[in-house]
Design a protein around this motif. Sequence first.
Motif, PDB file in Angstrom:
ATOM      1  N   ARG A  68       0.844  -1.190   0.000  1.00  0.00           N
ATOM      2  CA  ARG A  68       0.000   0.000   0.000  1.00  0.00           C
ATOM      3  C   ARG A  68       0.884   1.247   0.000  1.00  0.00           C
ATOM      4  NH1 ARG A  68      -5.317  -0.859   1.661  1.00  0.00           N
ATOM      5  NH2 ARG A  68      -5.528   1.356   1.153  1.00  0.00           N
ATOM      6  N   ARG A  69       0.347   2.306  -0.587  1.00  0.00           N
ATOM      7  CA  ARG A  69       1.064   3.579  -0.681  1.00  0.00           C
ATOM      8  C   ARG A  69       0.130   4.694  -0.244  1.00  0.00           C
ATOM      9  NH1 ARG A  69       5.189   5.829  -4.498  1.00  0.00           N
ATOM     10  NH2 ARG A  69       4.802   8.076  -4.653  1.00  0.00           N
ATOM     11  N   PHE A  70       0.595   5.538   0.687  1.00  0.00           N
ATOM     12  CA  PHE A  70      -0.181   6.644   1.215  1.00  0.00           C
ATOM     13  C   PHE A  70       0.590   7.932   0.917  1.00  0.00           C
ATOM     14  CE2 PHE A  70      -0.883   2.879   3.806  1.00  0.00           C
ATOM     15  CZ  PHE A  70      -2.261   2.745   3.731  1.00  0.00           C
ATOM     16  N   ASP A  71       0.106   8.684  -0.066  1.00  0.00           N
ATOM     17  CA  ASP A  71       0.824   9.860  -0.560  1.00  0.00           C
ATOM     18  C   ASP A  71       0.501  11.093   0.276  1.00  0.00           C
ATOM     19  OD1 ASP A  71       2.068   8.727  -3.032  1.00  0.00           O
ATOM     20  OD2 ASP A  71      -0.027   8.353  -3.520  1.00  0.00           O
ATOM     21  N   TYR A  72       1.440  12.034   0.276  1.00  0.00           N
ATOM     22  CA  TYR A  72       1.235  13.352   0.869  1.00  0.00           C
ATOM     23  C   TYR A  72       2.150  14.341   0.158  1.00  0.00           C
ATOM     24  CZ  TYR A  72       5.164  11.504   3.613  1.00  0.00           C
ATOM     25  OH  TYR A  72       6.341  10.905   3.998  1.00  0.00           O
ATOM     26  N   ASP A  73       1.783  15.595   0.232  1.00  0.00           N
ATOM     27  CA  ASP A  73       2.510  16.671  -0.440  1.00  0.00           C
ATOM     28  C   ASP A  73       3.061  17.620   0.614  1.00  0.00           C
ATOM     29  OD1 ASP A  73       3.563  18.492  -2.161  1.00  0.00           O
ATOM     30  OD2 ASP A  73       1.647  19.381  -2.747  1.00  0.00           O
ATOM     31  N   LEU A  74       4.380  17.738   0.681  1.00  0.00           N
ATOM     32  CA  LEU A  74       5.024  18.562   1.707  1.00  0.00           C
ATOM     33  C   LEU A  74       5.431  19.929   1.183  1.00  0.00           C
ATOM     34  CD1 LEU A  74       7.248  15.917   3.531  1.00  0.00           C
ATOM     35  CD2 LEU A  74       4.964  16.740   4.121  1.00  0.00           C
ATOM     36  N   SER A  75       4.853  20.363   0.085  1.00  0.00           N
ATOM     37  CA  SER A  75       5.109  21.704  -0.419  1.00  0.00           C
ATOM     38  C   SER A  75       4.011  22.646   0.075  1.00  0.00           C
ATOM     39  CB  SER A  75       5.141  21.701  -1.949  1.00  0.00           C
ATOM     40  OG  SER A  75       3.897  21.285  -2.481  1.00  0.00           O
ATOM     41  N   GLY A  76       4.312  23.925   0.074  1.00  0.00           N
ATOM     42  CA  GLY A  76       3.320  24.900   0.513  1.00  0.00           C
ATOM     43  C   GLY A  76       3.539  25.328   1.945  1.00  0.00           C
ATOM     44  N   SER A  77       2.488  25.858   2.544  1.00  0.00           N
ATOM     45  CA  SER A  77       2.572  26.407   3.899  1.00  0.00           C
ATOM     46  C   SER A  77       2.598  25.296   4.938  1.00  0.00           C
ATOM     47  CB  SER A  77       1.378  27.331   4.165  1.00  0.00           C
ATOM     48  OG  SER A  77       0.158  26.612   4.045  1.00  0.00           O
ATOM     49  N   ALA A  78       2.934  25.672   6.162  1.00  0.00           N
ATOM     50  CA  ALA A  78       3.013  24.695   7.245  1.00  0.00           C
ATOM     51  C   ALA A  78       1.657  24.066   7.560  1.00  0.00           C
ATOM     52  CB  ALA A  78       3.600  25.360   8.497  1.00  0.00           C
ATOM     53  N   PRO A  79       0.555  24.822   7.611  1.00  0.00           N
ATOM     54  CA  PRO A  79      -0.749  24.165   7.832  1.00  0.00           C
ATOM     55  C   PRO A  79      -1.111  23.169   6.741  1.00  0.00           C
ATOM     56  CG  PRO A  79      -0.911  26.517   8.281  1.00  0.00           C
ATOM     57  CD  PRO A  79       0.421  26.293   7.655  1.00  0.00           C
ATOM     58  N   HIS A  80      -0.752  23.489   5.488  1.00  0.00           N
ATOM     59  CA  HIS A  80      -1.028  22.554   4.401  1.00  0.00           C
ATOM     60  C   HIS A  80      -0.220  21.271   4.569  1.00  0.00           C
ATOM     61  CE1 HIS A  80      -1.708  20.999   0.352  1.00  0.00           C
ATOM     62  NE2 HIS A  80      -0.392  20.893   0.225  1.00  0.00           N
ATOM     63  N   ARG A  81       1.049  21.389   4.904  1.00  0.00           N
ATOM     64  CA  ARG A  81       1.879  20.202   5.098  1.00  0.00           C
ATOM     65  C   ARG A  81       1.370  19.363   6.256  1.00  0.00           C
ATOM     66  NH1 ARG A  81       6.017  24.167   4.541  1.00  0.00           N
ATOM     67  NH2 ARG A  81       6.477  23.969   6.776  1.00  0.00           N
TER      68      ARG A  81
END
Length: 564
Positions: A333-346
């Motif tokens: 299984r793969r669980f993606d996330y995006d660590l770009s942008g503002s701190a609340p978004h991350r």
Amino acid sequence: MGGLREVAAPFVVPGPSGVAIRGSLKGLTGQDERVLRLVGGLLGSLASRDLKVRCAAGLDHDSGQWAERKRAVTGQSSSRWAGSITKATHDQWALARRGQSAYIHSLQAGIGMIARRLSLPVGSKGSKGSPGGYRSRQEWFAKSRRLRLLEERLERERADREAGRVRVVRGGRKLLRNRHNLQAARLTGTGWRERWEAGRWFLQADGESGKRWGNETIRVSPDGEVSIRLPAPLAHLANAPHGRYILACRVHFRHRGEQWADRIAANRAMAYRIHYDVERGRWYVTASWQIPPVKMVPLEAARSGGLIGVDMNADHLAAWRLDAHGNPVGEPRRFDYDLSGSAPHRDAQMRHALIRLLHWTQRHHLSIAIEDLDFQAETTREKHGRRKRFRRLISGMPVSRLRSRLTFMAAELGITLVAVDPAYTSRWGAQHWQRPLTTNTRTTTRHDAAAVAIGRRALGYPIKRRTQPPPQHRSDAAGHRSVQATSGILGREGTRPRIPGPRTRSAGAGCGAKAGNQGVPPSGSWGSAHNRSEHTAEHESWQQDSCSVPRNGPGTARSWVRHS
């Protein structure tokens, strides 16, 4: 281990010791905001003075000086405000000491790496684990100057630590440096000043058990009414008895609201902090309390039915379920996330990926195995040199934030976490598990194989696969096997010993007289490919009746007529 570092044993991660929830203060009037700003500014100035006194005391600080500091702040506020300020000041000084120690370790690591690379010839190649010499004489000269600079910094930091000196900025050193480069920070002078003042306000109070609703300084009633005990210089602004000011809005805690209501109904200690978000222009109140330590599950019980190995990467979590014997089950299984942008978004991306992982784990009623990562000693530019992209990659991975988030969220769902040593998991996982787990319909990535390696280490099994059976026959015709004898065994490079017995499949060792001799048949004999020397049939007459018919019945030999 042949130069490999010792791998630490896996352990069960302890649960969280506290809880914090946040609610928004909506509907504040102009007078409410004015009172909050005045109270925060007054207490913030008192906290700055107290921090100065605490830093000046250094290592000679004792309980008597603490009491003296508290009396000095009490005269300008109240005893409870003074207790909260002095405690927060001491915690900030202790945090600065820990940061100072980490900085010293970082300088020592950088100095050691530069000294090692300077000792190597210019242009010498390094190994995968450590870099080689510098590429040119110019780089060698620049690094030798940097070595002297780091040694001076290390000497200065060691002297400060021995003397008990720390350098602390209330409001944050990053914000202070932004003042000198507002254009790069995309701020104006007014905007920076507003952030600076809001960051230096002090509006937090520790809880007290047995007091009404758990706090006498900042009090929140069960229906959400917020009231503040004003300091003595601002007591004239009170709109309620006993020098209190009641805000016009109500606060509601949607997350863990029932737990919060149960605690304040029993008058248990509840700490509050009011802060202002400059970007959003909103006021928030944070409630926090301590919880009893969660009873830890034994390691054997956590891995009794198997577990789920998780490998953390820069943009996703790779997970694979393993049974109790360490074998992969099902699909990765793969669980993606995006660590770009503002701190609340991350932070939101990370929480979304973790909750999907935890829900999948909860359906299987298993534990989670994850690496005990710490990149603090690996982000130095002295070790990775010009690999700026890799340095930014590991520096941008929110290891500590993910670890704390996962610990809290897993404890809430009753999922056990098992931490393992991250040594060689990616390398050995790709070497031993990536190719065997790849099929025509599934492409196993290096991260999936690392998840399997992490799970096997948590289960107590070796990552390396066991010896494969010999191919073709019991010789090394197809090359060496996957596991060979170690260098300490004599004769490991020699040929295999000959096993006594026949080399045919028709008889076992020592069975039958014909199995021992496979000589060349006599010259001139017909059908020599089927003849065996010293066989009883070879000494009999080959003359047979011309009318005899060959018989091919079961269990009988085929006979042919031959005339001399």
